[in-house]
Design a protein around this motif. Structure first.
Motif, PDB file in Angstrom:
ATOM      1  N   GLY A 144      19.030 -12.657 -49.272  1.00 51.80           N
ATOM      2  CA  GLY A 144      18.290 -11.565 -49.266  1.00 51.80           C
ATOM      3  C   GLY A 144      18.086 -11.188 -51.015  1.00 51.80           C
ATOM      4  N   ASN A 145      17.338  -9.828 -50.868  1.00 54.23           N
ATOM      5  CA  ASN A 145      17.499  -9.459 -52.220  1.00 54.23           C
ATOM      6  C   ASN A 145      17.979  -7.976 -52.276  1.00 54.23           C
ATOM      7  N   HIS A 146      16.871  -6.848 -52.080  1.00 55.18           N
ATOM      8  CA  HIS A 146      17.720  -5.667 -52.002  1.00 55.18           C
ATOM      9  C   HIS A 146      18.196  -4.924 -50.818  1.00 55.18           C
ATOM     10  N   ASN A 147      17.883  -5.684 -49.387  1.00 53.02           N
ATOM     11  CA  ASN A 147      18.338  -4.891 -48.485  1.00 53.02           C
ATOM     12  C   ASN A 147      20.060  -5.609 -48.148  1.00 53.02           C
ATOM     13  N   ILE A 148      20.805  -4.894 -49.026  1.00 58.47           N
ATOM     14  CA  ILE A 148      22.265  -5.303 -48.711  1.00 58.47           C
ATOM     15  C   ILE A 148      22.721  -4.990 -47.563  1.00 58.47           C
ATOM     16  N   LEU A 162       9.118 -24.363 -43.056  1.00 57.99           N
ATOM     17  CA  LEU A 162       8.588 -23.939 -44.467  1.00 57.99           C
ATOM     18  C   LEU A 162       7.714 -22.627 -44.031  1.00 57.99           C
ATOM     19  N   ALA A 163       8.130 -21.497 -44.318  1.00 56.27           N
ATOM     20  CA  ALA A 163       7.239 -20.186 -44.151  1.00 56.27           C
ATOM     21  C   ALA A 163       6.640 -19.939 -45.402  1.00 56.27           C
ATOM     22  N   ASN A 164       7.239 -19.762 -46.718  1.00 60.71           N
ATOM     23  CA  ASN A 164       6.778 -19.725 -47.590  1.00 60.71           C
ATOM     24  C   ASN A 164       5.522 -20.400 -48.290  1.00 60.71           C
ATOM     25  N   LYS A 165       4.512 -19.725 -47.770  1.00 61.42           N
ATOM     26  CA  LYS A 165       2.960 -20.551 -48.370  1.00 61.42           C
ATOM     27  C   LYS A 165       2.967 -20.628 -49.913  1.00 61.42           C
ATOM     28  N   GLU A 166       3.461 -19.609 -50.657  1.00 62.92           N
ATOM     29  CA  GLU A 166       3.297 -19.614 -51.924  1.00 62.92           C
ATOM     30  C   GLU A 166       3.710 -20.562 -52.776  1.00 62.92           C
ATOM     31  N   CYS A 167       4.853 -20.915 -52.304  1.00 59.64           N
ATOM     32  CA  CYS A 167       5.353 -22.317 -53.027  1.00 59.64           C
ATOM     33  C   CYS A 167       4.370 -23.529 -52.830  1.00 59.64           C
ATOM     34  N   ASP A 196       2.882 -13.750 -31.637  1.00 59.40           N
ATOM     35  CA  ASP A 196       4.373 -13.432 -32.243  1.00 59.40           C
ATOM     36  C   ASP A 196       4.850 -14.618 -32.870  1.00 59.40           C
ATOM     37  N   MET A 197       5.223 -14.387 -34.195  1.00 55.68           N
ATOM     38  CA  MET A 197       5.966 -15.291 -34.975  1.00 55.68           C
ATOM     39  C   MET A 197       7.002 -16.096 -34.482  1.00 55.68           C
ATOM     40  N   ARG A 198       7.621 -15.651 -33.375  1.00 54.96           N
ATOM     41  CA  ARG A 198       8.960 -16.278 -32.799  1.00 54.96           C
ATOM     42  C   ARG A 198       8.501 -17.592 -32.249  1.00 54.96           C
ATOM     43  N   VAL A 216       5.799 -23.342 -40.660  1.00 64.64           N
ATOM     44  CA  VAL A 216       6.071 -22.068 -39.722  1.00 64.64           C
ATOM     45  C   VAL A 216       4.808 -20.786 -39.707  1.00 64.64           C
ATOM     46  N   ASP A 217       3.970 -21.044 -40.845  1.00 60.26           N
ATOM     47  CA  ASP A 217       2.799 -20.370 -40.581  1.00 60.26           C
ATOM     48  C   ASP A 217       2.168 -20.723 -39.059  1.00 60.26           C
ATOM     49  N   SER A 218       1.661 -19.630 -38.487  1.00 56.59           N
ATOM     50  CA  SER A 218       1.312 -19.859 -37.300  1.00 56.59           C
ATOM     51  C   SER A 218       0.216 -20.813 -37.080  1.00 56.59           C
ATOM     52  N   LEU A 224      16.809 -18.801 -45.987  1.00 61.73           N
ATOM     53  CA  LEU A 224      16.502 -18.310 -47.342  1.00 61.73           C
ATOM     54  C   LEU A 224      15.533 -17.138 -47.066  1.00 61.73           C
ATOM     55  N   GLY A 225      15.903 -15.949 -47.334  1.00 63.35           N
ATOM     56  CA  GLY A 225      14.942 -14.815 -46.987  1.00 63.35           C
ATOM     57  C   GLY A 225      15.344 -14.214 -45.764  1.00 63.35           C
ATOM     58  N   SER A 226      16.606 -14.061 -45.354  1.00 63.43           N
ATOM     59  CA  SER A 226      17.095 -13.882 -43.776  1.00 63.43           C
ATOM     60  C   SER A 226      16.610 -12.386 -43.517  1.00 63.43           C
ATOM     61  N   THR A 227      16.512 -11.361 -44.517  1.00 61.36           N
ATOM     62  CA  THR A 227      16.384 -10.049 -44.479  1.00 61.36           C
ATOM     63  C   THR A 227      14.901  -9.699 -44.023  1.00 61.36           C
ATOM     64  N   GLY A 228      14.015 -10.686 -44.416  1.00 62.51           N
ATOM     65  CA  GLY A 228      12.609 -10.595 -44.041  1.00 62.51           C
ATOM     66  C   GLY A 228      12.267 -10.647 -42.805  1.00 62.51           C
ATOM     67  N   THR A 229      10.937 -10.538 -42.681  1.00 64.03           N
ATOM     68  CA  THR A 229      10.625 -10.390 -41.153  1.00 64.03           C
ATOM     69  C   THR A 229      10.686 -11.810 -40.480  1.00 64.03           C
ATOM     70  N   ILE A 230      10.156 -12.954 -41.186  1.00 63.11           N
ATOM     71  CA  ILE A 230      10.474 -14.207 -40.706  1.00 63.11           C
ATOM     72  C   ILE A 230      11.990 -14.332 -40.665  1.00 63.11           C
ATOM     73  N   GLY A 231      12.758 -13.866 -41.723  1.00 64.78           N
ATOM     74  CA  GLY A 231      14.155 -14.192 -41.459  1.00 64.78           C
ATOM     75  C   GLY A 231      15.004 -13.685 -40.372  1.00 64.78           C
ATOM     76  N   GLU A 242       3.206  -8.501 -36.955  1.00 59.47           N
ATOM     77  CA  GLU A 242       4.106  -7.501 -37.572  1.00 59.47           C
ATOM     78  C   GLU A 242       4.661  -8.374 -38.663  1.00 59.47           C
ATOM     79  N   MET A 243       4.439  -8.200 -39.939  1.00 58.09           N
ATOM     80  CA  MET A 243       4.587  -8.783 -41.086  1.00 58.09           C
ATOM     81  C   MET A 243       5.202  -8.199 -42.407  1.00 58.09           C
ATOM     82  N   GLY A 244       5.873  -8.904 -43.229  1.00 57.62           N
ATOM     83  CA  GLY A 244       6.313  -8.272 -44.673  1.00 57.62           C
ATOM     84  C   GLY A 244       5.027  -7.446 -45.338  1.00 57.62           C
ATOM     85  N   ALA A 245       5.300  -6.744 -46.137  1.00 55.04           N
ATOM     86  CA  ALA A 245       4.442  -5.993 -46.911  1.00 55.04           C
ATOM     87  C   ALA A 245       3.428  -6.699 -47.855  1.00 55.04           C
TER      88      ALA A 245
HETATM   89  N1  NAP Z   1       5.809 -12.297 -41.679  1.00 57.82           N
HETATM   90  C1  NAP Z   1       4.935 -13.209 -41.052  1.00 57.82           C
HETATM   91  O1  NAP Z   1       4.593 -13.100 -40.045  1.00 57.82           O
HETATM   92  C2  NAP Z   1       4.559 -14.601 -41.927  1.00 57.82           C
HETATM   93  C3  NAP Z   1       3.921 -15.479 -41.321  1.00 57.82           C
HETATM   94  C4  NAP Z   1       3.579 -16.580 -41.878  1.00 57.82           C
HETATM   95  C5  NAP Z   1       4.042 -16.996 -43.036  1.00 57.82           C
HETATM   96  N2  NAP Z   1       4.872 -16.119 -43.805  1.00 57.82           N
HETATM   97  C6  NAP Z   1       5.337 -16.324 -45.166  1.00 57.82           C
HETATM   98  O2  NAP Z   1       6.813 -16.270 -45.024  1.00 57.82           O
HETATM   99  C7  NAP Z   1       7.170 -15.567 -46.344  1.00 57.82           C
HETATM  100  C8  NAP Z   1       8.070 -14.668 -45.791  1.00 57.82           C
HETATM  101  O3  NAP Z   1       7.284 -13.505 -45.512  1.00 57.82           O
HETATM  102  P1  NAP Z   1       7.986 -12.272 -44.854  1.00 57.82           P
HETATM  103  O4  NAP Z   1       6.796 -11.496 -44.126  1.00 57.82           O
HETATM  104  O5  NAP Z   1       9.040 -12.466 -43.955  1.00 57.82           O
HETATM  105  O6  NAP Z   1       8.279 -11.338 -46.123  1.00 57.82           O
HETATM  106  P2  NAP Z   1       9.073 -10.125 -45.979  1.00 57.82           P
HETATM  107  O7  NAP Z   1       9.511  -9.520 -44.953  1.00 57.82           O
HETATM  108  O8  NAP Z   1       8.740  -9.315 -47.397  1.00 57.82           O
HETATM  109  O9  NAP Z   1      10.703 -10.729 -46.627  1.00 57.82           O
HETATM  110  C9  NAP Z   1      10.810 -11.305 -47.848  1.00 57.82           C
HETATM  111  C10 NAP Z   1      12.193 -11.915 -47.948  1.00 57.82           C
HETATM  112  O10 NAP Z   1      12.417 -12.330 -49.324  1.00 57.82           O
HETATM  113  C11 NAP Z   1      13.404 -11.769 -49.976  1.00 57.82           C
HETATM  114  N3  NAP Z   1      12.962 -11.598 -51.358  1.00 57.82           N
HETATM  115  C12 NAP Z   1      12.183 -10.934 -51.795  1.00 57.82           C
HETATM  116  N4  NAP Z   1      12.060 -11.151 -53.351  1.00 57.82           N
HETATM  117  C13 NAP Z   1      13.144 -12.061 -53.586  1.00 57.82           C
HETATM  118  C14 NAP Z   1      13.629 -12.559 -54.781  1.00 57.82           C
HETATM  119  N5  NAP Z   1      12.916 -12.323 -55.997  1.00 57.82           N
HETATM  120  N6  NAP Z   1      14.345 -13.662 -54.568  1.00 57.82           N
HETATM  121  C15 NAP Z   1      15.106 -13.767 -53.473  1.00 57.82           C
HETATM  122  N7  NAP Z   1      14.659 -13.298 -52.351  1.00 57.82           N
HETATM  123  C16 NAP Z   1      13.849 -12.440 -52.430  1.00 57.82           C
HETATM  124  C17 NAP Z   1      13.451 -10.526 -49.371  1.00 57.82           C
HETATM  125  O11 NAP Z   1      14.881  -9.880 -49.501  1.00 57.82           O
HETATM  126  P3  NAP Z   1      15.076  -8.289 -49.355  1.00 57.82           P
HETATM  127  O12 NAP Z   1      14.249  -7.926 -48.112  1.00 57.82           O
HETATM  128  O13 NAP Z   1      16.466  -8.253 -49.017  1.00 57.82           O
HETATM  129  O14 NAP Z   1      14.549  -7.647 -50.640  1.00 57.82           O
HETATM  130  C18 NAP Z   1      13.355 -10.782 -47.825  1.00 57.82           C
HETATM  131  O15 NAP Z   1      14.317 -11.570 -47.218  1.00 57.82           O
HETATM  132  C19 NAP Z   1       5.995 -15.361 -47.160  1.00 57.82           C
HETATM  133  O16 NAP Z   1       5.657 -16.347 -48.084  1.00 57.82           O
HETATM  134  C20 NAP Z   1       4.877 -15.179 -46.141  1.00 57.82           C
HETATM  135  O17 NAP Z   1       3.565 -15.580 -46.694  1.00 57.82           O
HETATM  136  C21 NAP Z   1       5.148 -14.752 -43.008  1.00 57.82           C
END
Ligand code: NAP
Length: 396
Positions: free
Chosen positions: A43-47, A127-132, A270-272, A154-156, A15-22, A208-211
């Motif tokens: 994913g969402n917008h990154n088709i 579980l990466a999504n901490k907000e839930c 490194d999140m991997r 998954v959070d480091s 779930l969220g394969s197009t994001g940094t964690i995905g 390196e992380m999502g916005a």
């Molecule tokens: N990145 C890290 O190193 C890291 C470390 C620890 C925990 N986390 C947690 O892991 C989660 C993901 O982080 P990330 O950095 O990978 O975020 P990200 O790069 O912004 O990716 C977010 C993902 O969620 C999708 N998405 C966005 N809005 C959505 C919606 N309304 N419905 C369904 N999908 C939606 C995005 O799709 P599109 O890209 O296609 O728009 C993308 O696949 C967050 O909760 C973050 O706190 C991340």
């Protein structure tokens, strides 16, 4: 003689394969093709990327949350035989397909319903999504227990804690200390913090992380959310959870025990590494990252968090200590504030000010119910978003 029995792959949904964690998850899967079979991805917008991933990993089902992107996704997958759909229901459908493991990596509360849904049809949830967890920790942990799902953080920092706690008696833990890099603005003064830009905030020194999480790291709300996340994941009291700044990001968490011992987990930032642990648990798998070379590193340093320069840390700690229903408020107000900052609609300093003002407005109306249900949480989330948007209109 080596066994010729083929390895049964783990069926996995991302779930969220197009994001940094995905993307990091798929990077690891691409190095271990025989061990995983991708069932669904979302994913969402990154088709373009979503379709490319689906084809490369031969997914069975692909969903985008963006209904206006359905035709684009369908066109991109035409002739591949890969089923696709769009909208919130489509994301839930992806979460419902039975699998061995679901990687929950949607950002924000948008991930809450799909991640809760996934608990009904996976054996292990990474579980990466901490907000839930911050917004609906009790509901989430209760449902994971009810369905007997293995919950692997998954959070480091939480992956580190999970590894340090392996085999330990819960009653012997005295404290869990999460480390924080301090973010890109660790050494700035309050005055300097009032003029920082979005681009500066997006440049994290170590990760390196999502916005959204990058901005959370810059305000230090990320650490605040993680303190609350730790309370639910490890069933600890607020006073047992602490943080310390460690700019090198080599130690990710330290657990202190009643006998004066501390156990820590160390790795390159490194999140991997935590993702790999969640994918292979209870075993380990190889990653392309070498172990830390301590002689090259030379030194590790530590300092306390500064709640004056980084008020988000104070706001989150107060929520953690109050133990009321203000965690979903903290989370939703933060999501709105970060989104506004990313769109240049408010300053860096406005982020904690908005959150504090919204918390003050919402707190008197919050019930102290020990057992909120999902609708209670979603109501609080929606109300908070509305009040936060009004604040942005009036005060910024
Ligand atoms: N990145 C890290 O190193 C890291 C470390 C620890 C925990 N986390 C947690 O892991 C989660 C993901 O982080 P990330 O950095 O990978 O975020 P990200 O790069 O912004 O990716 C977010 C993902 O969620 C999708 N998405 C966005 N809005 C959505 C919606 N309304 N419905 C369904 N999908 C939606 C995005 O799709 P599109 O890209 O296609 O728009 C993308 O696949 C967050 O909760 C973050 O706190 C991340």
């Amino acid at each position: 003689m080596a066994s010729t029995t083929p390895i049964k792959p783990k069926y996995i949904t991302i779930l969220g394969s197009t994001g940094t964690i995905g993307q990091n998850t798929l990077d690891l899967i691409s190095r271990n093709r025989e061990k995983f079979s991708v069932i669904a991805m979302t994913g969402n917008h990154n088709i373009d990327l979503l379709a490319k991933q689906a084809i490369e990993f031969n997914a069975k089902f692909v969903a985008t949350a963006a209904t206006d992107q359905y035709q684009n996704l369908k066109n991109a997958l035409s002739g591949t035989g890969i089923e696709c759909a769009a909208g919130e229901e489509a994301i839930l459908e992806a979460a419902t397909r039975p699998v061995d493991l679901t990687m929950a990596a949607i950002v924000g509360v948008a991930g809450l319903k799909p991640t809760l849904k996934a608990l009904e049809s996976c054996k292990t949830l990474a579980l990466a999504n901490k907000e839930c967890l911050v917004s609906a920790g009790q509901i989430f942990m209760k449902k994971a227990r009810k369905f007997g799902v293995n919950l692997i953080p998954v959070d480091s920092e939480h992956s580190a804690a999970f590894q340090c706690l392996n085999g330990q008696d819960q009653n012997t833990i005295s404290k869990l200390t999460l480390t924080a890099s301090g973010g890109p603005f660790r050494t700035l003064t309050s005055d300097q913090l009032s003029t920082v830009t979005r681009d500066q905030a997006l440049k994290h020194p170590n990760w390196e992380m999502g916005a959204k999480i990058s901005i959370d790291s810059a305000t230090m709300m990320n650490k605040g959310l993680e303190l609350i996340e730790a309370r639910y994941l490890f069933d600890l009291k607020a006073e047992q959870i602490d943080m310390v700044i460690h700019p090198q990001s080599i130690i990710h968490c330290l657990v202190s025990f009643m006998d004066g011992s501390m156990i820590a987990q160390l790795s390159e930032p490194d999140m991997r590494i935590p993702i790999a642990y969640s994918l292979s648990w209870p075993e380990r798998m190889e990653t392309p990252i070498a172990a830390v070379n301590l002689a090259d590193l030379g030194q590790m340093t530590f300092e306390p968090g500064d709640e004056t320069r980084f008020p988000c840390l104070r706001l989150a700690r107060e929520v953690l200590e109050n133990d009321d229903q203000s965690a979903p408020v903290l989370n939703a107000a933060n999501e709105i504030a970060v989104d506004a900052f990313l769109k240049d609609r408010c300053s860096f300093r406005d982020i904690p000010q908005l959150i504090e003002s919204v918390l003050e407005k919402m707190r008197p109306g919050l019930s102290r119910s020990a057992n909120p249900d999902l609708n209670d949480i979603l109501d609080i989330d929606a109300q908070t978003r509305q009040i936060s948007l009004e604040y942005l209109k009036q005060a910024v």
